[in-house]
Design a protein around this motif. Structure first.
Motif, mmCIF file in Angstrom:
data_model
loop_
_atom_site.group_PDB
_atom_site.id
_atom_site.type_symbol
_atom_site.label_atom_id
_atom_site.label_comp_id
_atom_site.label_asym_id
_atom_site.label_seq_id
_atom_site.Cartn_x
_atom_site.Cartn_y
_atom_site.Cartn_z
ATOM 1 N N ALA A 86 -33.650 41.407 46.269
ATOM 2 C CA ALA A 86 -33.568 41.584 44.822
ATOM 3 C C ALA A 86 -32.905 40.388 44.149
ATOM 4 C CB ALA A 86 -32.802 42.861 44.493
ATOM 5 N N THR A 87 -31.812 39.899 44.738
ATOM 6 C CA THR A 87 -31.079 38.801 44.105
ATOM 7 C C THR A 87 -31.720 37.444 44.363
ATOM 8 O OG1 THR A 87 -29.603 38.689 46.047
ATOM 9 C CG2 THR A 87 -28.879 40.035 44.183
ATOM 10 N N SER A 88 -32.298 37.256 45.541
ATOM 11 C CA SER A 88 -32.818 35.931 45.888
ATOM 12 C C SER A 88 -34.273 35.711 45.494
ATOM 13 C CB SER A 88 -32.670 35.687 47.397
ATOM 14 O OG SER A 88 -33.449 36.611 48.150
ATOM 15 N N ILE A 89 -35.069 36.781 45.404
ATOM 16 C CA ILE A 89 -36.507 36.649 45.144
ATOM 17 C C ILE A 89 -36.939 37.370 43.877
ATOM 18 C CG2 ILE A 89 -38.824 37.069 46.032
ATOM 19 C CD1 ILE A 89 -37.397 35.002 47.664
ATOM 20 N N LEU A 90 -36.635 38.664 43.786
ATOM 21 C CA LEU A 90 -37.178 39.477 42.697
ATOM 22 C C LEU A 90 -36.617 39.089 41.336
ATOM 23 C CD1 LEU A 90 -38.905 41.809 41.688
ATOM 24 C CD2 LEU A 90 -37.026 43.373 42.261
ATOM 25 N N TRP A 91 -35.298 39.030 41.204
ATOM 26 C CA TRP A 91 -34.727 38.776 39.891
ATOM 27 C C TRP A 91 -35.114 37.402 39.333
ATOM 28 C CZ3 TRP A 91 -33.907 40.770 35.667
ATOM 29 C CH2 TRP A 91 -33.099 40.193 34.689
ATOM 30 N N ALA A 146 -37.861 35.861 39.697
ATOM 31 C CA ALA A 146 -39.242 35.983 39.210
ATOM 32 C C ALA A 146 -39.305 36.809 37.925
ATOM 33 C CB ALA A 146 -40.117 36.615 40.289
ATOM 34 N N LEU A 147 -38.539 37.901 37.875
ATOM 35 C CA LEU A 147 -38.549 38.743 36.675
ATOM 36 C C LEU A 147 -37.979 38.002 35.469
ATOM 37 C CD1 LEU A 147 -37.458 42.229 38.072
ATOM 38 C CD2 LEU A 147 -39.762 41.453 37.489
ATOM 39 N N LYS A 148 -36.970 37.178 35.686
ATOM 40 C CA LYS A 148 -36.397 36.400 34.578
ATOM 41 C C LYS A 148 -37.435 35.490 33.941
ATOM 42 C CE LYS A 148 -32.813 34.432 36.505
ATOM 43 N NZ LYS A 148 -31.562 33.628 36.619
ATOM 44 N N ARG A 149 -38.358 34.984 34.763
ATOM 45 C CA ARG A 149 -39.414 34.113 34.229
ATOM 46 C C ARG A 149 -40.522 34.921 33.559
ATOM 47 N NH1 ARG A 149 -38.654 31.869 39.420
ATOM 48 N NH2 ARG A 149 -40.582 32.875 40.126
ATOM 49 N N LEU A 150 -40.825 36.076 34.102
ATOM 50 C CA LEU A 150 -41.982 36.850 33.651
ATOM 51 C C LEU A 150 -41.721 37.681 32.398
ATOM 52 C CD1 LEU A 150 -44.888 37.974 34.238
ATOM 53 C CD2 LEU A 150 -43.756 39.771 35.585
ATOM 54 N N ALA A 207 -46.497 36.509 39.878
ATOM 55 C CA ALA A 207 -45.168 35.978 39.581
ATOM 56 C C ALA A 207 -44.315 35.849 40.837
ATOM 57 C CB ALA A 207 -44.467 36.868 38.556
ATOM 58 N N LEU A 208 -44.566 36.746 41.800
ATOM 59 C CA LEU A 208 -43.769 36.757 43.027
ATOM 60 C C LEU A 208 -44.383 35.933 44.146
ATOM 61 C CD1 LEU A 208 -42.777 40.544 43.158
ATOM 62 C CD2 LEU A 208 -41.194 38.621 42.929
ATOM 63 N N ARG A 209 -45.690 35.732 44.127
ATOM 64 C CA ARG A 209 -46.391 35.109 45.246
ATOM 65 C C ARG A 209 -45.753 33.779 45.642
ATOM 66 N NH1 ARG A 209 -51.460 36.154 47.090
ATOM 67 N NH2 ARG A 209 -52.007 37.234 45.122
ATOM 68 N N TYR A 210 -45.505 33.614 46.954
ATOM 69 C CA TYR A 210 -44.865 32.398 47.449
ATOM 70 C C TYR A 210 -45.911 31.310 47.658
ATOM 71 C CZ TYR A 210 -42.427 29.166 50.542
ATOM 72 O OH TYR A 210 -41.888 28.029 51.100
ATOM 73 N N ARG A 211 -45.640 30.165 47.112
ATOM 74 C CA ARG A 211 -46.523 29.004 47.289
ATOM 75 C C ARG A 211 -45.717 27.887 47.920
ATOM 76 N NH1 ARG A 211 -47.588 31.758 42.718
ATOM 77 N NH2 ARG A 211 -49.781 32.290 42.247
ATOM 78 N N SER A 212 -45.977 27.599 49.170
ATOM 79 C CA SER A 212 -45.173 26.600 49.895
ATOM 80 C C SER A 212 -45.512 25.184 49.431
ATOM 81 C CB SER A 212 -45.436 26.722 51.394
ATOM 82 O OG SER A 212 -46.809 26.591 51.678
#
Length: 297
Positions: A105-110, A112-116, A292-297
């Motif tokens: 939640a802190t490292s990935i989800l939030w 992304a949500l802040k941007r979206l 918004a969440l999808r990881y793109r290396s």
């Protein structure tokens, strides 16, 4: 069926899912007394007892269980159809319910949500942070976020974060009185900080790997926590060695507050994935979240 019937049935379903009037009232945004009145009104109208109440929980009766089995798929279908209507608007809107671990939640989800979310004020996100694995279908979550290795094979899983690594760390003060371990076997001579797993209640065995050698080390120590942040704090205060996610301690390592050991025994592993049932209808809101969440290396 009138609107009152539909609202009462939905309230019954939420109480049955939560097995608690308190939690259900919070989820519905109403008072516990108002919700109790709604359920009594529905039971009176049907002439059936739908729920049994004890001091600890609420359970469905046989009639309630039969009604729930019919009701849940029907309301799910209605929700999916309503969600699909957002495809017709310029700004998709709707509610998404997610289950995730605290670290994800802190490292990935939030981030992304802040941007979206600023660009989509009509989107609502309900996030439940928990250590265990939820049945996202039974508990009516739209999706979950967990490590790939824990996700059931019948789910669609989308990578949303980079590979992760564990880090074994201790405070400089600790190493003034204890030798630096060079192999996992030497951990038996150290005070190790243990993590209790919320899902099983058991203590996490440190998973270490080097080349083709893979070890699960059952460490010993004076302190056990069920929270990784507390492991880090105890390590910073010199109470022993902690094995935690690398990103949770690297600032402290860089600043010299922690010393990393056994780094060659901590290789990268696949990171977090968003997972959801294969039959889930992909609404515009859900597609936005996935992208918004999808990881793109």
């Amino acid at each position: 069926m009138n609107r009152e019937d539909l609202a009462d049935l939905n309230a019954f379903m939420i109480v049955a899912e939560e097995q608690s009037f308190t939690r259900a009232a919070s989820r519905l945004g109403t008072s516990q007394s108002a919700l109790s009145h709604t359920i009594r009104r529905l039971e009176t109208r049907l002439g059936l007892r739908l729920l049994t109440r004890t001091t600890r929980r609420v359970a469905t009766t046989h009639a309630g269980e039969k009604l729930l089995g019919t009701l849940a798929p029907a309301l799910d279908a209605i929700s999916s159809e309503i969600a699909s209507l957002s495809d017709l608007s310029e700004k998709p809107s709707g509610l998404i319910r997610l289950t995730t671990s605290e670290h994800a939640a802190t490292s990935i989800l939030w981030p992304a949500l802040k941007r979206l979310l600023p660009d989509y004020p009509g989107i609502q996100v309900d996030v439940e942070i928990e250590a265990g694995l939820s049945d996202i279908v039974a508990e009516r979550f739209d999706a979950g976020i967990r490590l790939e290795e824990t996700i059931a094979k019948d789910m669609i899983a989308v990578p949303i974060g980079p590979p992760l690594r564990m880090a074994v760390v201790g405070a400089p003060g600790y190493f003034r009185t204890h030798p630096v371990p060079e192999t996992p076997q030497e951990l038996s001579r150290h005070h190790c900080l243990k993590l209790r797993m919320s899902t099983s209640g058991g203590v996490y065995a440190w998973e270490l790997e080097k080349g083709r050698r893979s070890l699960r080390v059952r460490v010993e120590g004076q302190l056990t926590f069920n929270n990784a942040a507390m492991l880090r704090e105890a390590a910073l205060d010199g109470f022993g060695l902690a094995c935690v996610m690398e990103d949770q301690v690297m600032d402290h390592v860089a600043a010299g507050r922690l010393v990393r050991v056994l780094e060659d025994w901590c290789p990268p592993f696949p990171g977090y994935h968003l997972y959801y049932p294969s039959r889930r209808q992909s609404s515009a809101v859900f597609r936005l979240l996935v992208e918004a969440l999808r990881y793109r290396s």
